[in-house]
Design a protein around this motif. Structure first.
Motif, PDB file in Angstrom:
ATOM      1  N   MET A  82      37.645  41.791  30.383  1.00 24.26           N
ATOM      2  CA  MET A  82      38.115  41.418  32.064  1.00 24.26           C
ATOM      3  C   MET A  82      37.904  39.961  31.963  1.00 24.26           C
ATOM      4  O   MET A  82      37.704  39.185  31.970  1.00 24.26           O
ATOM      5  CB  MET A  82      36.656  41.687  32.776  1.00 24.26           C
ATOM      6  CG  MET A  82      36.374  43.669  33.108  1.00 24.26           C
ATOM      7  SD  MET A  82      34.607  43.452  33.936  1.00 24.26           S
ATOM      8  CE  MET A  82      33.835  42.534  33.595  1.00 24.26           C
ATOM      9  N   ASN A  83      39.780  40.042  32.540  1.00 19.71           N
ATOM     10  CA  ASN A  83      40.236  38.759  32.272  1.00 19.71           C
ATOM     11  C   ASN A  83      40.355  38.476  33.612  1.00 19.71           C
ATOM     12  O   ASN A  83      40.542  39.217  34.527  1.00 19.71           O
ATOM     13  CB  ASN A  83      41.230  38.461  30.860  1.00 19.71           C
ATOM     14  CG  ASN A  83      40.750  38.720  29.919  1.00 19.71           C
ATOM     15  OD1 ASN A  83      39.927  38.053  29.706  1.00 19.71           O
ATOM     16  ND2 ASN A  83      42.130  38.887  29.333  1.00 19.71           N
ATOM     17  N   SER A  84      40.807  36.887  34.067  1.00 21.96           N
ATOM     18  CA  SER A  84      41.612  37.006  35.145  1.00 21.96           C
ATOM     19  C   SER A  84      40.204  37.516  36.602  1.00 21.96           C
ATOM     20  O   SER A  84      40.885  37.969  37.972  1.00 21.96           O
ATOM     21  CB  SER A  84      42.539  37.109  35.888  1.00 21.96           C
ATOM     22  OG  SER A  84      43.392  37.055  34.592  1.00 21.96           O
ATOM     23  N   LEU A  85      39.228  37.016  36.131  1.00 22.61           N
ATOM     24  CA  LEU A  85      38.587  38.228  37.102  1.00 22.61           C
ATOM     25  C   LEU A  85      38.294  37.235  38.353  1.00 22.61           C
ATOM     26  O   LEU A  85      39.002  36.314  38.655  1.00 22.61           O
ATOM     27  CB  LEU A  85      36.783  37.843  36.846  1.00 22.61           C
ATOM     28  CG  LEU A  85      36.301  38.683  35.889  1.00 22.61           C
ATOM     29  CD1 LEU A  85      35.329  38.395  35.310  1.00 22.61           C
ATOM     30  CD2 LEU A  85      36.436  40.252  36.422  1.00 22.61           C
ATOM     31  N   LYS A  86      38.756  37.665  39.347  1.00 21.38           N
ATOM     32  CA  LYS A  86      38.538  37.539  40.738  1.00 21.38           C
ATOM     33  C   LYS A  86      37.025  38.517  41.708  1.00 21.38           C
ATOM     34  O   LYS A  86      36.017  39.104  41.452  1.00 21.38           O
ATOM     35  CB  LYS A  86      39.704  38.678  41.458  1.00 21.38           C
ATOM     36  CG  LYS A  86      40.983  38.022  41.073  1.00 21.38           C
ATOM     37  CD  LYS A  86      41.622  39.581  41.656  1.00 21.38           C
ATOM     38  CE  LYS A  86      43.434  39.196  41.058  1.00 21.38           C
ATOM     39  NZ  LYS A  86      44.292  40.358  41.577  1.00 21.38           N
ATOM     40  N   PRO A  87      36.439  37.605  43.191  1.00 18.95           N
ATOM     41  CA  PRO A  87      36.036  37.306  43.802  1.00 18.95           C
ATOM     42  C   PRO A  87      35.533  39.381  43.508  1.00 18.95           C
ATOM     43  O   PRO A  87      34.403  39.853  44.023  1.00 18.95           O
ATOM     44  CB  PRO A  87      36.097  37.191  44.860  1.00 18.95           C
ATOM     45  CG  PRO A  87      36.484  36.141  44.215  1.00 18.95           C
ATOM     46  CD  PRO A  87      37.417  36.054  43.660  1.00 18.95           C
ATOM     47  N   GLU A  88      36.581  39.658  44.120  1.00 20.15           N
ATOM     48  CA  GLU A  88      36.594  41.379  44.581  1.00 20.15           C
ATOM     49  C   GLU A  88      35.673  42.165  43.280  1.00 20.15           C
ATOM     50  O   GLU A  88      35.710  43.412  43.913  1.00 20.15           O
ATOM     51  CB  GLU A  88      37.989  42.033  44.950  1.00 20.15           C
ATOM     52  CG  GLU A  88      39.140  41.533  44.505  1.00 20.15           C
ATOM     53  CD  GLU A  88      39.739  39.921  44.839  1.00 20.15           C
ATOM     54  OE1 GLU A  88      38.899  39.095  45.471  1.00 20.15           O
ATOM     55  OE2 GLU A  88      40.906  40.186  45.178  1.00 20.15           O
ATOM     56  N   ASP A  89      36.156  41.756  42.074  1.00 17.30           N
ATOM     57  CA  ASP A  89      35.700  42.221  41.082  1.00 17.30           C
ATOM     58  C   ASP A  89      33.828  42.747  41.071  1.00 17.30           C
ATOM     59  O   ASP A  89      33.754  43.115  40.204  1.00 17.30           O
ATOM     60  CB  ASP A  89      35.769  41.301  40.224  1.00 17.30           C
ATOM     61  CG  ASP A  89      37.464  41.840  39.599  1.00 17.30           C
ATOM     62  OD1 ASP A  89      38.594  41.362  39.179  1.00 17.30           O
ATOM     63  OD2 ASP A  89      37.625  43.641  39.672  1.00 17.30           O
ATOM     64  N   THR A  90      33.415  41.814  41.810  1.00 15.02           N
ATOM     65  CA  THR A  90      32.095  41.622  41.902  1.00 15.02           C
ATOM     66  C   THR A  90      31.372  42.860  42.234  1.00 15.02           C
ATOM     67  O   THR A  90      31.826  43.816  43.079  1.00 15.02           O
ATOM     68  CB  THR A  90      31.368  41.026  43.063  1.00 15.02           C
ATOM     69  OG1 THR A  90      31.995  39.436  42.507  1.00 15.02           O
ATOM     70  CG2 THR A  90      29.958  40.841  43.199  1.00 15.02           C
TER      71      THR A  90
END
Length: 114
Positions: A82-90
């Motif tokens: 998982m790269n370029s993670l975003k808060p919505e990936d929580t």
């Protein structure tokens, strides 16, 4: 007895990376389609990515270009880079195996801070 054990979750800042692993036992791993799902608080569990026994992959649109699923049949393990993670990936990320029957792991928490 079947066991799917996820690992690699944690807390990361937005833009960072994590690699999840799911080690399987008790199944003929090479025959199984393996997948990753996630469930955020208050939301239903959703599909993230899958890889067939032949190596074909599929992703939900929200992660295309950022996440990569792979498998190592010699280690009975499936990975989710998982790269370029975003808060919505929580979410809690779950591993799933399917070949006639389906099995699920216990999940690993991924938290992405903004």
């Amino acid at each position: 007895q079947v066991h799917l054990v996820e690992s690699g979750g944690g807390l990361v800042q937005a833009g960072g990376s994590l690699r999840l692993s799911c080690a399987a036992s008790g199944i003929i791993f090479s025959r199984n389609t393996m997948g990753w799902y996630r469930q955020a608080p208050g939301k239903p569990r959703e599909f993230v990515a899958a890889i067939t026994n032949g190596g074909n992959t599929n992703y939900v649109d929200a992660v295309k270009g950022r996440f990569t699923i792979s498998r190592d049949n010699t280690k009975n393990t499936v990975y989710l880079q998982m790269n370029s993670l975003k808060p919505e990936d929580t979410a809690v990320y779950y591993c799933r195996s399917v070949f006639i029957r389906e099995y699920w792991g216990q999940g690993t928490q991924v938290t992405v801070s903004s």
